[in-house]
Design a protein around this motif. Structure first.
Motif, PDB file in Angstrom:
ATOM      1  N   PHE A 188     -37.075 -37.282  49.693  1.00 37.69           N
ATOM      2  CA  PHE A 188     -37.967 -37.718  48.614  1.00 37.69           C
ATOM      3  C   PHE A 188     -39.376 -37.158  48.802  1.00 37.69           C
ATOM      4  O   PHE A 188     -40.072 -36.878  47.826  1.00 37.69           O
ATOM      5  CB  PHE A 188     -37.968 -39.249  48.459  1.00 37.69           C
ATOM      6  CG  PHE A 188     -38.712 -40.004  49.522  1.00 37.69           C
ATOM      7  CD1 PHE A 188     -40.022 -40.402  49.322  1.00 37.69           C
ATOM      8  CD2 PHE A 188     -38.096 -40.341  50.731  1.00 37.69           C
ATOM      9  CE1 PHE A 188     -40.708 -41.109  50.290  1.00 37.69           C
ATOM     10  CE2 PHE A 188     -38.762 -41.049  51.701  1.00 37.69           C
ATOM     11  CZ  PHE A 188     -40.085 -41.428  51.495  1.00 37.69           C
ATOM     12  N   ILE A 189     -39.797 -36.944  50.027  1.00 42.74           N
ATOM     13  CA  ILE A 189     -41.104 -36.319  50.296  1.00 42.74           C
ATOM     14  C   ILE A 189     -41.034 -34.836  49.942  1.00 42.74           C
ATOM     15  O   ILE A 189     -41.941 -34.282  49.309  1.00 42.74           O
ATOM     16  CB  ILE A 189     -41.519 -36.494  51.776  1.00 42.74           C
ATOM     17  CG1 ILE A 189     -41.721 -37.969  52.123  1.00 42.74           C
ATOM     18  CG2 ILE A 189     -42.757 -35.669  52.105  1.00 42.74           C
ATOM     19  CD1 ILE A 189     -42.906 -38.627  51.451  1.00 42.74           C
ATOM     20  N   ALA A 190     -39.959 -34.168  50.325  1.00 40.44           N
ATOM     21  CA  ALA A 190     -39.802 -32.741  50.045  1.00 40.44           C
ATOM     22  C   ALA A 190     -39.780 -32.470  48.542  1.00 40.44           C
ATOM     23  O   ALA A 190     -40.425 -31.532  48.061  1.00 40.44           O
ATOM     24  CB  ALA A 190     -38.541 -32.202  50.719  1.00 40.44           C
ATOM     25  N   VAL A 191     -39.050 -33.288  47.792  1.00 40.28           N
ATOM     26  CA  VAL A 191     -38.987 -33.109  46.337  1.00 40.28           C
ATOM     27  C   VAL A 191     -40.351 -33.377  45.706  1.00 40.28           C
ATOM     28  O   VAL A 191     -40.836 -32.581  44.885  1.00 40.28           O
ATOM     29  CB  VAL A 191     -37.915 -34.032  45.705  1.00 40.28           C
ATOM     30  CG1 VAL A 191     -38.045 -34.067  44.186  1.00 40.28           C
ATOM     31  CG2 VAL A 191     -36.521 -33.578  46.106  1.00 40.28           C
ATOM     32  N   ALA A 192     -40.982 -34.474  46.082  1.00 42.49           N
ATOM     33  CA  ALA A 192     -42.301 -34.806  45.538  1.00 42.49           C
ATOM     34  C   ALA A 192     -43.299 -33.695  45.851  1.00 42.49           C
ATOM     35  O   ALA A 192     -44.099 -33.291  44.994  1.00 42.49           O
ATOM     36  CB  ALA A 192     -42.786 -36.143  46.098  1.00 42.49           C
ATOM     37  N   SER A 193     -43.245 -33.196  47.067  1.00 42.25           N
ATOM     38  CA  SER A 193     -44.140 -32.125  47.477  1.00 42.25           C
ATOM     39  C   SER A 193     -43.895 -30.856  46.675  1.00 42.25           C
ATOM     40  O   SER A 193     -44.842 -30.206  46.209  1.00 42.25           O
ATOM     41  CB  SER A 193     -43.952 -31.848  48.969  1.00 42.25           C
ATOM     42  OG  SER A 193     -44.648 -30.691  49.352  1.00 42.25           O
TER      43      SER A 193
END
Length: 187
Positions: A96-101
């Motif tokens: 979820f951090i990778a996608v948001a980033s």
């Protein structure tokens, strides 16, 4: 070295190519580090009672590095490294951090291009500051919303952290230019 890099070396000079390569590696490292520390440390204090995600400082630095990379090699290299950084982020950060980033960096960098590119002819400092402010706002809002962090609690801290980095870099660039001008006058 690729043929594009070799052509760039002939056109830009070895120092400019070196600066572009350093900016590109720094950009990629900052993307990955921002995502890694946000995954592992979440929120951190940034001063004045404000909180931000742990990757805020690294994310703020990406804007300055992006501008330098664009100056050296162009927009395609910037977008390529952002896509590469987004893909590699899945190896070091929660999904979820990778996608948001990835979404936040892509949208904020497009906005950064829209501001930086036309202003660059009027000088680096003006272009970097204006584009970094715009990019920081978009990056912050998009990232916090997609990653599920509370926008109300983190927006001010994220902006403070990112814009402090921009200020530090602007001071360093101005100091370096003054030092270099002084050397030219003496030598």
């Amino acid at each position: 070295m690729t043929s594009t890099t070799i052509r760039s070396a002939g056109t830009l000079g070895i120092r400019a190519v070196g600066a572009g390569v350093a900016a590109g590696l720094g950009l990629l490292a900052c993307i990955l580090t921002a995502n890694y520390v946000t995954t592992h440390f979440g929120f951190i204090p940034v001063g004045f009672g404000l909180m931000a995600t742990a990757g805020t400082y690294f994310a703020g630095l990406t804007f300055v590095l992006r501008d330098s990379l664009q100056d050296a090699f162009g927009k395609k290299w910037v977008l390529g490294l952002i896509v590469g950084g987004a893909g590699l982020s899945f190896l070091v950060a929660d999904p979820f951090i990778a996608v948001a980033s990835a979404v936040a960096f892509l949208l904020s960098e497009i906005a950064d291009f829209a501001v930086y590119t036309p202003l660059r002819a009027r000088g680096y400092i003006r272009a970097a500051v204006a584009s970094n402010v715009v990019g920081s706002v978009i990056d912050t809002v998009v990232f916090l919303n997609i990653a599920g962090f509370p926008l109300e609690e983190a927006f001010a801290g994220q902006m403070l952290g990112k814009l402090m980095l921009t200020g530090v870099v602007v001071v360093l660039v101005l100091s370096f230019r003054a030092w270099r001008a002084g050397r030219k006058r003496l030598g």
